[in-house]
Design an enzyme around this catalytic site. Sequence first.
Site, mmCIF file in Angstrom:
data_model
loop_
_atom_site.group_PDB
_atom_site.id
_atom_site.type_symbol
_atom_site.label_atom_id
_atom_site.label_comp_id
_atom_site.label_asym_id
_atom_site.label_seq_id
_atom_site.Cartn_x
_atom_site.Cartn_y
_atom_site.Cartn_z
ATOM 1 C CG HIS A 50 -2.016 -0.918 1.250
ATOM 2 N ND1 HIS A 50 -1.937 -2.261 1.896
ATOM 3 C CD2 HIS A 50 -3.158 -1.146 0.424
ATOM 4 C CE1 HIS A 50 -2.934 -2.929 1.771
ATOM 5 N NE2 HIS A 50 -3.595 -2.149 0.841
ATOM 6 C CG ASN A 51 5.314 2.619 1.108
ATOM 7 O OD1 ASN A 51 5.554 3.506 0.218
ATOM 8 N ND2 ASN A 51 6.035 2.742 2.248
ATOM 9 C CG ASN A 108 6.804 7.536 -0.741
ATOM 10 O OD1 ASN A 108 6.544 8.321 -1.481
ATOM 11 N ND2 ASN A 108 6.787 7.802 0.585
ATOM 12 C CE LYS A 109 8.647 -0.325 1.787
ATOM 13 N NZ LYS A 109 8.290 -1.502 2.554
ATOM 14 C CG ASP A 169 7.907 -7.488 6.375
ATOM 15 O OD1 ASP A 169 7.404 -6.402 6.444
ATOM 16 O OD2 ASP A 169 8.017 -8.121 7.334
ATOM 17 C CB THR A 170 11.825 -2.880 5.296
ATOM 18 O OG1 THR A 170 10.652 -2.251 5.584
ATOM 19 C CG2 THR A 170 11.694 -2.858 3.570
#
Length: 92
Positions: free
Chosen positions: A9-10, A12-13, A69-70
């Site tokens: 949903h990010n 920017n990514k 996943d970070t």
Amino acid sequence: MKQIVFSTHNENKLNEIKKILSDNFKILGLIDLNFNDEIIESGKTLAQNADIKASYINKLYNIDCFADDTGLEIDSLNRSEEHTSELQSQPD
């Protein structure tokens, strides 16, 4: 052009990945699928959580998908993924 979903949903990514892969793929985000739910990340490692997210969307929409996943790796914790910020921030 082949479509592939980045399970995030990010924005920017998503935009970063689109810049990298847009010559070869049409990259979709979860918003493009109108998917607004939270995927439960029950894995014990970052890699397991990424696999959970990608597999969930792949099975639901039958479309190729990838995820990431970070997290933080802290030397004093031996870079252990078992010490997550979510778990560390919860009250006793």
